[in-house]
Design an enzyme around this catalytic site. Structure first.
Site, mmCIF file in Angstrom:
data_model
loop_
_atom_site.group_PDB
_atom_site.id
_atom_site.type_symbol
_atom_site.label_atom_id
_atom_site.label_comp_id
_atom_site.label_asym_id
_atom_site.label_seq_id
_atom_site.Cartn_x
_atom_site.Cartn_y
_atom_site.Cartn_z
ATOM 1 N N ARG A 1 0.820 -1.230 0.000
ATOM 2 C CA ARG A 1 0.000 0.000 0.000
ATOM 3 C C ARG A 1 0.847 1.272 0.000
ATOM 4 N NH1 ARG A 1 -3.280 -1.181 5.297
ATOM 5 N NH2 ARG A 1 -1.095 -1.567 5.757
ATOM 6 N N ASP B 1 -3.508 -1.176 -2.893
ATOM 7 C CA ASP B 1 -4.212 -1.744 -1.740
ATOM 8 C C ASP B 1 -5.024 -2.896 -2.310
ATOM 9 O OD1 ASP B 1 -5.964 -2.466 0.270
ATOM 10 O OD2 ASP B 1 -6.234 -0.416 0.992
ATOM 11 N N VAL B 2 -4.724 -4.123 -1.887
ATOM 12 C CA VAL B 2 -5.373 -5.284 -2.519
ATOM 13 C C VAL B 2 -6.888 -5.300 -2.289
ATOM 14 C CG1 VAL B 2 -3.299 -6.704 -2.480
ATOM 15 C CG2 VAL B 2 -4.925 -6.847 -0.576
ATOM 16 N N LYS C 1 2.885 -19.115 5.439
ATOM 17 C CA LYS C 1 2.075 -19.554 6.576
ATOM 18 C C LYS C 1 1.659 -18.318 7.382
ATOM 19 C CE LYS C 1 4.938 -19.973 10.539
ATOM 20 N NZ LYS C 1 5.327 -20.568 11.749
ATOM 21 N N HIS D 1 9.053 -23.025 5.515
ATOM 22 C CA HIS D 1 10.446 -22.697 5.202
ATOM 23 C C HIS D 1 11.431 -23.732 5.769
ATOM 24 C CE1 HIS D 1 10.502 -20.725 9.179
ATOM 25 N NE2 HIS D 1 11.786 -20.968 9.138
ATOM 26 N N LYS E 1 15.513 -25.703 4.311
ATOM 27 C CA LYS E 1 16.778 -25.775 5.046
ATOM 28 C C LYS E 1 17.606 -26.962 4.569
ATOM 29 C CE LYS E 1 14.999 -23.819 9.373
ATOM 30 N NZ LYS E 1 15.817 -22.627 9.573
ATOM 31 N N GLU F 1 13.197 -22.303 21.277
ATOM 32 C CA GLU F 1 13.524 -20.906 20.972
ATOM 33 C C GLU F 1 13.916 -20.226 22.277
ATOM 34 O OE1 GLU F 1 10.762 -19.025 17.726
ATOM 35 O OE2 GLU F 1 9.511 -19.962 19.243
ATOM 36 N N HIS G 1 6.011 -26.920 10.923
ATOM 37 C CA HIS G 1 7.419 -27.351 10.872
ATOM 38 C C HIS G 1 7.640 -28.734 11.509
ATOM 39 C CE1 HIS G 1 7.776 -23.261 9.795
ATOM 40 N NE2 HIS G 1 7.828 -22.756 11.008
HETATM 41 P P1 NAP Z 1 4.378 -7.297 7.768
HETATM 42 O O1 NAP Z 1 5.730 -6.810 8.155
HETATM 43 O O2 NAP Z 1 3.205 -6.847 8.553
HETATM 44 O O3 NAP Z 1 4.153 -6.905 6.237
HETATM 45 C C1 NAP Z 1 2.908 -6.989 5.618
HETATM 46 C C2 NAP Z 1 3.041 -6.478 4.192
HETATM 47 O O4 NAP Z 1 1.735 -6.449 3.623
HETATM 48 C C3 NAP Z 1 3.594 -5.068 4.106
HETATM 49 O O5 NAP Z 1 4.390 -4.940 2.944
HETATM 50 C C4 NAP Z 1 2.327 -4.236 3.960
HETATM 51 O O6 NAP Z 1 2.724 -3.068 3.311
HETATM 52 C C5 NAP Z 1 1.487 -5.147 3.086
HETATM 53 N N1 NAP Z 1 0.048 -4.887 3.191
HETATM 54 C C6 NAP Z 1 -0.699 -4.823 4.329
HETATM 55 N N2 NAP Z 1 -1.981 -4.557 4.021
HETATM 56 C C7 NAP Z 1 -2.060 -4.476 2.672
HETATM 57 C C8 NAP Z 1 -3.102 -4.229 1.758
HETATM 58 N N3 NAP Z 1 -4.372 -4.008 2.159
HETATM 59 N N4 NAP Z 1 -2.823 -4.205 0.443
HETATM 60 C C9 NAP Z 1 -1.562 -4.424 -0.007
HETATM 61 N N5 NAP Z 1 -0.515 -4.675 0.817
HETATM 62 C C10 NAP Z 1 -0.767 -4.694 2.144
HETATM 63 O O7 NAP Z 1 4.309 -8.876 7.733
HETATM 64 P P2 NAP Z 1 5.521 -9.898 7.527
HETATM 65 O O8 NAP Z 1 6.145 -10.156 8.843
HETATM 66 O O9 NAP Z 1 6.389 -9.443 6.407
HETATM 67 O O10 NAP Z 1 4.746 -11.222 7.132
HETATM 68 C C11 NAP Z 1 4.154 -11.437 5.865
HETATM 69 C C12 NAP Z 1 3.509 -12.818 5.870
HETATM 70 O O11 NAP Z 1 4.503 -13.779 6.096
HETATM 71 C C13 NAP Z 1 2.484 -13.013 6.985
HETATM 72 O O12 NAP Z 1 1.500 -13.894 6.538
HETATM 73 C C14 NAP Z 1 3.285 -13.682 8.083
HETATM 74 O O13 NAP Z 1 2.488 -14.455 8.954
HETATM 75 C C15 NAP Z 1 4.188 -14.556 7.248
HETATM 76 N N6 NAP Z 1 5.433 -14.900 7.936
HETATM 77 C C16 NAP Z 1 6.286 -13.941 8.352
HETATM 78 C C17 NAP Z 1 7.462 -14.298 8.981
HETATM 79 C C18 NAP Z 1 8.452 -13.262 9.426
HETATM 80 O O14 NAP Z 1 9.512 -13.674 9.897
HETATM 81 N N7 NAP Z 1 8.187 -11.981 9.297
HETATM 82 C C19 NAP Z 1 7.764 -15.651 9.190
HETATM 83 C C20 NAP Z 1 6.870 -16.628 8.734
HETATM 84 C C21 NAP Z 1 5.705 -16.229 8.107
HETATM 85 P P3 NAP Z 1 2.004 -1.653 3.423
HETATM 86 O O15 NAP Z 1 1.776 -1.367 4.867
HETATM 87 O O16 NAP Z 1 2.933 -0.737 2.730
HETATM 88 O O17 NAP Z 1 0.762 -1.879 2.687
#
Ligand code: NAP
Length: 488
Positions: free
Chosen positions: A57, A98-99, A153, A183, A187, A221, A245
């Site tokens: 967004r 914005d999706v 996930k 993920h 590994k 952890e 996992h």
């Molecule tokens: P995050 O930091 O909250 O990022 C979310 C992303 O989605 C941001 O780029 C946000 O950007 C975008 N977004 C949010 N609302 C949106 C909308 N309405 N339209 C378009 N884009 C939108 O989350 P994350 O930690 O990167 O995690 C992403 C996914 O991976 C999640 O499902 C999470 O559970 C999974 N995951 C993450 C990790 C990790 O280590 N971070 C590990 C395993 C799984 P804007 O705010 O600019 O829109």
């Protein structure tokens, strides 16, 4: 050749020419995805003309996104692997979207070059956005035969919500073009488990209930709640770690030999194991929640203090699982995971049975044990009985000694890749072997839902444990009752 294999072969020849990254400004994109793509680029593993389009967004121009990505690479990539950064950044462009706004998808379609290309889509956004995103992609013509989609996930919070997500994805993509990420499968050491079992002759004949007494899988952890507060408090250890996992590790340990290292063959065998998991009975699970304590010499607060309120969410779970088939009859699989454990560790322990008859009068023999370290140390240790040097006037003296392979030492000069490098390249080249199929996810949820149902029925609430310990004492009792100690 069957139709599915033929289709897949055809598809494998279709390397993506565009990668479309949703959630491009998010934490996962910055820490893992952009660095992994940059590493693949630097090693010449991406087609020279493959473009990467980021979307989220936030308002950004192409050049602002490149600067943003440069910042992420400088922060999260080791300096010695950043050689190709400038060139890599030239692959990047950005489209604000914005999706939830269906009209915005036509501009996105234009940015990726319209329908008809070979498109790899990665959804690194909250799963609650998957359905609208997929509808938008479909309306914009971006779900055609050349498109494949990868999902992060958590895929749901239970079987019903997981089916909802899977149904929504299936509206636009056939299973052969859906890449569900766990993920752990990316590994090296997890893949090495397959090599260890099926590229060596000595383990497979012993890999059954006649020779294996039990298996332990531990994922510890040291961290506490960290940033994903609401997500974690909703999920708990069972859904955050075991559902995905740990069950994938269990399936790789327990599966029958697949006929080849191929997506269908491997996943067919894993799903059989997941479906053979016996529902956990009363007394076969322990849950815990950490209280204040010390980890790595630092004083840390309890879960409720970090959360700012009381909660019944488990930060620790230990299970005694059974795979009900011929191979594993009577062999317990003890699973244990928790936050604020004494050390960060992922390991699998295969405990072999005692020798059937000892010729060493009066000298105790210790049964063999295979320990597969997945993180942080990547190593394989097989304990063997050996003779202690000496003249043995009182009979042969024996001791258990480790035969140890440290993966980094055995493969010096080969740099260790992070899991997402492998998974992104497989997505781009369309190989599903290391991705989770729908029937696997659903078998996993089925088993997990039954455990949660049992907890509810029993009115089970998490027992307290001190941060920096291996969980509540009941977790020790879970194995000690069977004469087994957790490997520590
Ligand atoms: P995050 O930091 O909250 O990022 C979310 C992303 O989605 C941001 O780029 C946000 O950007 C975008 N977004 C949010 N609302 C949106 C909308 N309405 N339209 C378009 N884009 C939108 O989350 P994350 O930690 O990167 O995690 C992403 C996914 O991976 C999640 O499902 C999470 O559970 C999974 N995951 C993450 C990790 C990790 O280590 N971070 C590990 C395993 C799984 P804007 O705010 O600019 O829109």
């Amino acid at each position: 050749m069957d139709v599915f294999t033929a289709q897949r072969r055809n598809f494998m020849s279709s390397t993506a020419n565009t990668l479309l990254l949703f959630g491009a400004t998010g934490d996962l994109a910055q820490r893992m995805l952009l660095p992994s793509l940059c590493a693949l680029h630097s090693d010449g593993l991406l087609e020279p003309d493959m473009r990467i389009v980021g979307t989220a967004r936030s308002e950004m121009t192409d050049s602002e996104f490149r600067n943003f990505a440069r910042g992420a690479l400088e922060k999260f990539m080791p300096a010695n692997r950043r050689g190709g950064t400038a060139d890599f950044l030239n692959r990047l462009s950005y489209q604000q979207l914005d999706v939830k706004d269906p009209a915005g998808f036509s501009a996105l379609a234009e940015k990726v070059g319209g329908p008809g290309g070979q498109l790899a889509i990665f959804l690194s956004t909250a799963p609650s956005l998957f359905e609208t995103t997929i509808k938008g992609l479909q309306t914009a013509g971006l779900t055609g035969e050349g498109s494949r989609i990868s999902l992060e996930k958590p895929l749901g919070v239970d079987l019903a919500s997981s089916c909802e997500i899977n149904d929504a994805v299936a509206e636009a993509f056939p299973e052969s073009r859906i890449f569900r990420i766990d993920h752990y499968l990316g590994k090296e050491t997890v893949q090495n488990l397959i090599a260890l079992r099926f590229a060596n002759v000595m383990f497979e004949p012993l890999w059954n209930s006649s020779y294996i007494e039990h298996v332990q899988i531990t994922v510890g952890e040291t961290v506490g709640l960290e940033s994903r507060v609401d997500f974690y408090d909703e999920a708990g250890a069972l859904r955050d770690m075991v559902q995905n996992h740990m069950l994938q590790l269990l399936a790789l340990v327990a599966m029958e030999p697949p006929t080849s290292f191929d997506a269908s063959a491997v996943r067919d065998e894993k799903v059989k194991v997941l479906r053979a998991l016996r529902p956990i009975g009363p007394g076969e699970s322990v849950t815990g929640q950490y209280r204040g304590g010390a980890v790595g010499g630092a004083i840390v607060p309890g879960y409720d203090e970090e959360l700012g309120r009381g909660s019944n969410t488990e930060t620790f779970v230990a299970l005694k699982a059974h795979v009900d088939n011929w191979r594993w009859k009577g062999v317990p699989f003890y699973l244990r995971t928790g936050k604020r454990m004494p050390r960060r560790v992922t390991e699998i322990v295969v405990q072999f049975r005692p020798i059937p008859h000892s010729i060493f009068n009066g000298t105790r023999t210790v049964p063999n044990r295979l320990v597969i370290g997945i993180q942080p140390e990547e190593n394989i240790t097989l304990s063997l009985m050996a003779k202690v040097p000496g003249l043995d006037r009182e009979g042969m003296s024996l001791r258990s000694v480790p035969l140890e392979i440290s993966m980094p030492d055995a493969f010096t000069g080969q740099h260790r890749r992070i899991a997402y490098e492998r998974l992104l390249l497989d997505l781009i080249e369309c190989d599903q072997t290391l991705f989770v199929r729908r029937d696997e996810v659903e078998a996993q949820w089925n088993w997990i839902d039954a455990i949660r149902g049992e907890w509810k029925k029993e009115g089970l609430t998490p027992k307290s444990y001190t941060a920096g310990s291996w969980g509540p004492s009941a977790a020790i009792a879970l194995t000690e009752r069977d004469g087994v100690s957790w490997h520590e």
